[in-house]
Write a protein that holds these residues in place. Structure first.
Motif, PDB file in Angstrom:
ATOM      1  N   ALA A 500       0.859  -1.126   0.013  1.00  0.00           N
ATOM      2  CA  ALA A 500      -0.172   0.018   0.092  1.00  0.00           C
ATOM      3  C   ALA A 500       0.670   1.226  -0.155  1.00  0.00           C
ATOM      4  O   ALA A 500       0.638   2.353  -0.793  1.00  0.00           O
ATOM      5  CB  ALA A 500      -0.843   0.020   1.266  1.00  0.00           C
ATOM      6  N   GLU A 501       2.092   1.317   0.666  1.00  0.00           N
ATOM      7  CA  GLU A 501       2.802   2.500   1.057  1.00  0.00           C
ATOM      8  C   GLU A 501       3.548   2.564  -0.445  1.00  0.00           C
ATOM      9  O   GLU A 501       3.822   3.800  -0.993  1.00  0.00           O
ATOM     10  CB  GLU A 501       3.990   2.262   1.871  1.00  0.00           C
ATOM     11  N   LEU A 502       3.758   1.416  -1.214  1.00  0.00           N
ATOM     12  CA  LEU A 502       4.480   1.528  -2.593  1.00  0.00           C
ATOM     13  C   LEU A 502       3.303   2.263  -3.630  1.00  0.00           C
ATOM     14  O   LEU A 502       3.863   3.036  -4.366  1.00  0.00           O
ATOM     15  CB  LEU A 502       5.216   0.330  -3.173  1.00  0.00           C
ATOM     16  N   GLU A 503       2.293   1.621  -3.385  1.00  0.00           N
ATOM     17  CA  GLU A 503       1.147   2.166  -4.395  1.00  0.00           C
ATOM     18  C   GLU A 503       1.268   3.911  -4.282  1.00  0.00           C
ATOM     19  O   GLU A 503       0.965   4.623  -5.073  1.00  0.00           O
ATOM     20  CB  GLU A 503      -0.247   1.671  -4.017  1.00  0.00           C
ATOM     21  N   ALA A 504       0.746   4.087  -2.696  1.00  0.00           N
ATOM     22  CA  ALA A 504       0.792   5.582  -2.696  1.00  0.00           C
ATOM     23  C   ALA A 504       1.806   6.429  -2.915  1.00  0.00           C
ATOM     24  O   ALA A 504       1.891   7.467  -3.320  1.00  0.00           O
ATOM     25  CB  ALA A 504       0.762   5.809  -0.963  1.00  0.00           C
ATOM     26  N   SER A 505       3.016   5.689  -3.130  1.00  0.00           N
ATOM     27  CA  SER A 505       4.195   6.610  -3.631  1.00  0.00           C
ATOM     28  C   SER A 505       4.264   6.889  -4.872  1.00  0.00           C
ATOM     29  O   SER A 505       4.860   8.001  -5.414  1.00  0.00           O
ATOM     30  CB  SER A 505       5.665   5.980  -3.212  1.00  0.00           C
ATOM     31  N   THR A 506       3.606   6.202  -5.799  1.00  0.00           N
ATOM     32  CA  THR A 506       3.429   6.286  -7.169  1.00  0.00           C
ATOM     33  C   THR A 506       2.201   6.632  -7.622  1.00  0.00           C
ATOM     34  O   THR A 506       2.011   6.924  -8.954  1.00  0.00           O
ATOM     35  CB  THR A 506       4.165   5.142  -7.939  1.00  0.00           C
TER      36      THR A 506
END
Length: 508
Positions: A500-506
């Motif tokens: 979820a954090e990787l998704e939010a970063s991009t």
């Protein structure tokens, strides 16, 4: 697998349940009548959904709520909390969803939410979509096209003689003998007829002509298309050493390969696995569970070091040794005999069965001969469209621009292939949706499962939180202090949080 469905106990939400003390983000297990269900609070909004993921029945109550979705802890399937719809592979089927009604401090499960929607009109120029490839990406694409309301002609061409199946299981439970073959099909056979998907099995494509929008088959009339998806996958790298063509030498890629290996294992006592890859070591574990003596030969000093690093690599090594696997590391095979493999050191490893797992190469011939841009895979843009307009690529062959690393990458993972198939399908219909889902895979070795999210082609620092030896840890790979990927053991919820954090970063 298949053990995640919860028993139908706990409060019956249809009779009402108090939410006065229910914290924001909390998940309450219960039921709706006899059906296991979850009640989820998000602020002043409540959702009531089925408790089991539709992909191998993973326990959604142990998953992660992100905005208006819930993610499965096992294989990261994603469902809508508003209607239960499966939003992201590997799950394709929805979960039950009930309308929640609040009356004072009580919330009641009301009627089930109907997912039936009127067909959406396809773009006027889109008459027929052809998908080349019968694997995960191709199946996810044709499924998504129909889910999005596309009602035009839809053809899937597959060189395999079996309808699309769960490829990861071929080296795991199915090979070990703990999963029946009827677990493998991704869809039942009548699905294709009901969805009006023309499935051409055991059919090879001779060439594609993007200019004329034609697919030429080795046998039969050419297929005209308005949009084309290349999802041809990969093939095993084959050995060229003496003895490589002997009948007891096996590769593991297709269902036919796995069936042949299972039959050979029933007649064998000692197996040499060449290569300490994911496929090689999963096959080693499965064959040990069948009672065979297993030797692994690999040039690496530590198994899986290139992908997972030395720390997890040593743990994988020790786990296999604890189950009786014998390793021959920093070694290469020079020749294969009828009852042994000969190593470069001069040693001989007894073996009446040989399994080769030294990597795969993308099947790019059709793209190359058609003049598409190819460089270690079929080059696609952020929408998964190739250099030819109206031709898309997904799965093992696709090499796309990754915003996290700033490089083009190609990933050979089942879940990534499915998600790319879904994105390509939506873009075929004009969505203009960038593919930004973080790569995710899992690898199981006996009772230990490693979950990995992100992509780290290289790293300069590894951070370990938890206890690696107790199989309870988070391992993060950094490059210039930028998190590239995370592997977890026994920390499924943490793996979901990283995704979820990787998704939010991009924005993916």
């Amino acid at each position: 697998m298949g053990e995640g469905a919860a028993a139908a106990d706990g409060p019956d939400f249809s009779l009402g349940v108090s939410v006065a003390d229910m914290a924001d983000g909390a998940i309450l297990s219960g039921r709706v009548g006899a059906a296991p269900a979850l009640l989820i609070r998000r602020g002043d909004e409540f959702s009531i959904i089925g408790s089991a993921c539709t992909h191998y029945q993973g326990p959604l109550g142990e998953g992660l709520v992100v905005a208006d979705t819930i993610r499965c802890p096992w294989h990261h399937a994603c469902f809508s909390l508003r209607d239960g719809r499966a939003l992201r592979a590997p799950a394709l089927d929805p979960i039950p969803c009930w309308r929640a009604e609040r009356r004072g401090d009580l919330v009641f499960a009301m009627e089930t939410i109907d997912l039936s929607t009127p067909e959406r009109a396809a773009p006027p120029t889109l008459g027929r979509v052809v998908v080349i490839g019968g694997g995960a990406a191709g199946l996810a694409a044709v499924h998504e096209l129909r889910e999005q309301g596309y009602s035009g002609a839809l053809v899937m061409v597959s060189a395999d003689d079996a309808a699309p199946y769960d490829r990861p299981n071929l080296s795991k439970d199915y090979l070990a003998g703990s999963a029946p073959e009827d677990w493998l099909p991704l869809r039942p056979r009548d699905y294709y007829e009901e969805r009006r998907i023309e499935l051409l099995l055991a059919t090879k494509v001779r060439a594609i002509a993007p200019g004329a929008r034609l697919v030429s088959l080795e046998h039969g009339e050419p297929l005209r298309y308005d949009a084309l998806l290349l999802a041809t996958g990969a093939e095993p790298v084959r050995l060229t050493i003496p003895g490589a063509e002997l009948p007891h030498v096996h590769y593991l890629r297709s269902l036919a390969d796995s069936r042949a290996l299972i039959a050979a294992a029933a007649r064998a006592t000692r197996v040499a696995v060449i290569g300490a890859s994911f496929i090689g070591l999963e096959a080693a574990a499965a064959l040990r569970e069948r009672g065979l003596e297993v030797h692994v030969v690999a040039p690496d000093a530590t198994p899986m070091q290139k992908t997972l690093g030395e720390d997890i690599g040593r743990l994988v090594h020790a786990t296999h040794e604890a189950h009786g696997v014998v390793f021959h590391l920093c070694e290469s095979v020079m020749a294969i005999g009828a009852d042994h493999v000969a190593l470069a050191s001069g040693a001989r490893v007894p073996a009446d069965l040989v399994v080769v797992g030294v990597g795969v190469r993308p099947l790019t011939r059709l793209a190359e001969e058609a003049g598409l841009a190819v460089d270690r895979g079929v080059l696609v843009d952020e929408y998964l469209e190739t250099s030819a307009r109206g031709v898309f690529a997904a799965g093992d062959i696709a090499r796309w621009p990754d915003r996290r690393s700033g490089e083009r990458i190609r990933i050979e993972h089942f879940v990534t292939a499915e998600r790319q198939g879904q994105t390509a399908a939506r873009n075929i219909l004009g969505a203009k949706e960038p593919f930004e889902a973080p790569p995710f895979f899992w690898s199981r070795h006996y009772d230990m499962t490693i979950a990995y999210v992100g992509h780290a082609g290289a790293w300069d620092r590894v951070e370990i939180v938890g206890d690696l030896e107790k199989r309870d840890c988070i391992v993060t790979y950094f490059s210039r202090d930028h998190r590239m990927a995370t592997a977890t053991i026994g920390r499924d919820l943490d793996n979901l949080r990283v995704e979820a954090e990787l998704e939010a970063s991009t924005g993916g």
